[in-house]
Design a protein around this motif. Structure first.
Motif, PDB file in Angstrom:
ATOM      1  N   LYS A 109      -6.738  -5.306  -4.656  1.00  0.00           N
ATOM      2  CA  LYS A 109      -7.162  -3.903  -4.591  1.00  0.00           C
ATOM      3  C   LYS A 109      -7.457  -3.375  -5.992  1.00  0.00           C
ATOM      4  N   ALA A 110      -6.606  -3.743  -6.953  1.00  0.00           N
ATOM      5  CA  ALA A 110      -6.764  -3.264  -8.325  1.00  0.00           C
ATOM      6  C   ALA A 110      -8.059  -3.770  -8.952  1.00  0.00           C
TER       7      ALA A 110
ATOM      8  N   ILE B 130       2.247   1.618  -3.466  1.00  0.00           N
ATOM      9  CA  ILE B 130       1.196   2.080  -4.377  1.00  0.00           C
ATOM     10  C   ILE B 130       1.025   3.593  -4.274  1.00  0.00           C
TER      11      ILE B 130
ATOM     12  N   CYS C  35     -11.377   0.604  -1.312  1.00  0.00           N
ATOM     13  CA  CYS C  35     -10.871  -0.121  -0.155  1.00  0.00           C
ATOM     14  C   CYS C  35     -11.532   0.390   1.119  1.00  0.00           C
TER      15      CYS C  35
ATOM     16  N   ALA D 125      -2.049  -6.139  -3.774  1.00  0.00           N
ATOM     17  CA  ALA D 125      -2.262  -5.065  -4.743  1.00  0.00           C
ATOM     18  C   ALA D 125      -3.176  -5.519  -5.877  1.00  0.00           C
ATOM     19  N   GLU D 126      -3.031  -6.774  -6.314  1.00  0.00           N
ATOM     20  CA  GLU D 126      -3.863  -7.288  -7.402  1.00  0.00           C
ATOM     21  C   GLU D 126      -5.336  -7.288  -7.005  1.00  0.00           C
TER      22      GLU D 126
ATOM     23  N   ALA E  82      -4.913  -0.085  -8.345  1.00  0.00           N
ATOM     24  CA  ALA E  82      -5.041  -0.217  -6.895  1.00  0.00           C
ATOM     25  C   ALA E  82      -5.049   1.150  -6.223  1.00  0.00           C
TER      26      ALA E  82
ATOM     27  N   THR F 222       0.834  -1.203   0.000  1.00  0.00           N
ATOM     28  CA  THR F 222       0.000   0.000   0.000  1.00  0.00           C
ATOM     29  C   THR F 222       0.866   1.249   0.000  1.00  0.00           C
TER      30      THR F 222
END
Length: 350
Positions: free
Chosen positions: A164-165, A114, A170, A161-162, A334, A111
């Motif tokens: 979240k994307a 990102i 979130c 991350a995948e 993400a 995070t």
């Protein structure tokens, strides 16, 4: 897998890490933050690492972000910013240092990366994972979308991350109800924590919440009977539960909230005794700031959080190993989901 034998040999060649009562005595302000839970002999062991890490932070232009579940020697000894997942995500957007050391689990470091694609983000142990993050994949998100077409996906930050994307927005345990309530759809998909989703459903009854079947290995261990038994023996103790606990556990508690919410509640209420139904380090980290509160057991330890140690923090700053990378295209998608969460939280707080 880190080779601690080689790491200790390398660190020993550059730093004097022998336990030192004299060095510990030179850090009274730091020790005062944890002397209720860390013994003088233990602090003499930690002091050389704390000194070396704090010096290296300046050399590397680094900042240390530490979750509330870190041990007291990390939380009070070397961290620049402490907090829950939401607080750390927000603070990560403000970092001016070149290097971020994430004292937490891997998804937290992702995070930070990102939100700071141009900065170096280090995690002291790449194997510090999370049962929730491992319980859901981007394919799982697609499966939920197919099952509930048109429903927005609210994904807990305790994810890769995948994942979240692949999500719309979130949330953290501190803002999950706000995030869900802000969605326009009557049906909302929550992933991956089924217990957080079920607890949020009680707070947002006008939404139909459906969820993925995931759980935190720390919080799912608590049972309602545990709390009833404890209350029978300690009737005056205030019981405070994290919303990742099963709903029947939360129902037995006097208060439920995120780690930051728990801290705020205990700070304002100042109960004589408090049982924190969450990860063990929570009580330890706030004990000195609230000397009038007796923090009593039981609690459960997160094995992943405890993989982060002073020794490993020193190693990652010394070697600059443990860099977390996120595919730029994945990070871009993400980032949208994380930023939406931050924006909604700021709007709600205004």
């Amino acid at each position: 897998m880190l080779d601690l034998t080689d790491i200790r040999s390398e660190l020993g060649n550059h730093y004097d890490l022998a336990p030192s009562v004299d060095l510990a005595a030179e850090m009274p302000e730091i020790y005062a933050r944890m002397d209720r839970v860390v013994s003088p002999p233990d602090f003499a062991i930690y002091a050389p690492y704390i000194k070396a890490i704090n010096a290296l932070k300046k050399e590397r232009n680094a900042v240390i972000l530490a979750h509330n579940y870190m041990t007291p020697q990390i939380y009070h000894g070397i961290a620049d910013v402490v907090g829950d997942s939401l607080q750390l995500a927000i603070e990560a957007t403000k970092v001016e240092a070149d290097v971020i050391v994430q004292c937490g689990v891997h998804f937290m470091a992702e995070t930070s990366k990102i939100l700071n694609p141009s900065k170096t983000v280090l995690i002291p142990d790449m194997d510090a994972g999370c049962s929730l993050a491992e319980s859901i994949t981007a394919e799982g998100i697609a499966e939920m979308r197919a099952k509930y077409p048109g429903a927005p996906v609210v994904t807990y930050v305790n994810t890769t991350a995948e994942v979240k994307a692949a999500s719309d927005i979130c949330c953290t345990s501190s803002n999950a109800a706000q995030i869900v309530a802000a969605q326009e759809s009557d049906t909302v998909i929550m992933t991956p924590d089924k217990y957080l989703a079920q607890n949020v459903a009680k707070d947002v009854p006008h939404k139909r919440i459906v969820w993925w079947d995931g759980a935190c290995i720390v919080h799912e261990q608590f049972t309602a009977q545990d709390l009833r038994d404890f209350r029978a023996s300690e009737p005056t103790t205030r019981i405070i539960a994290h919303p990742e606990c099963p709903p029947d556990v939360v129902a037995e508690a006097d208060f439920s909230g995120s780690t930051s919410g728990i801290i705020d509640y205990v700070n304002s209420e100042r109960p004589e005794k408090a049982l924190l139904v969450t990860e063990c380090s929570m009580g330890s980290n706030i004990a000195n700031a609230m000397p009038d509160v007796d923090f009593v057991g039981p609690c459960n330890m997160c094995p992943f959080m405890k993989m982060i140690t002073l020794e490993k923090v020193l190693w990652t700053l010394h070697s600059m190993q443990g860099a977390v990378e996120v595919d730029p295209q994945v990070a871009d998608r993400a980032r949208v989901a994380v930023q939406r969460m931050i924006d909604v939280s700021r709007t709600q707080a205004a």
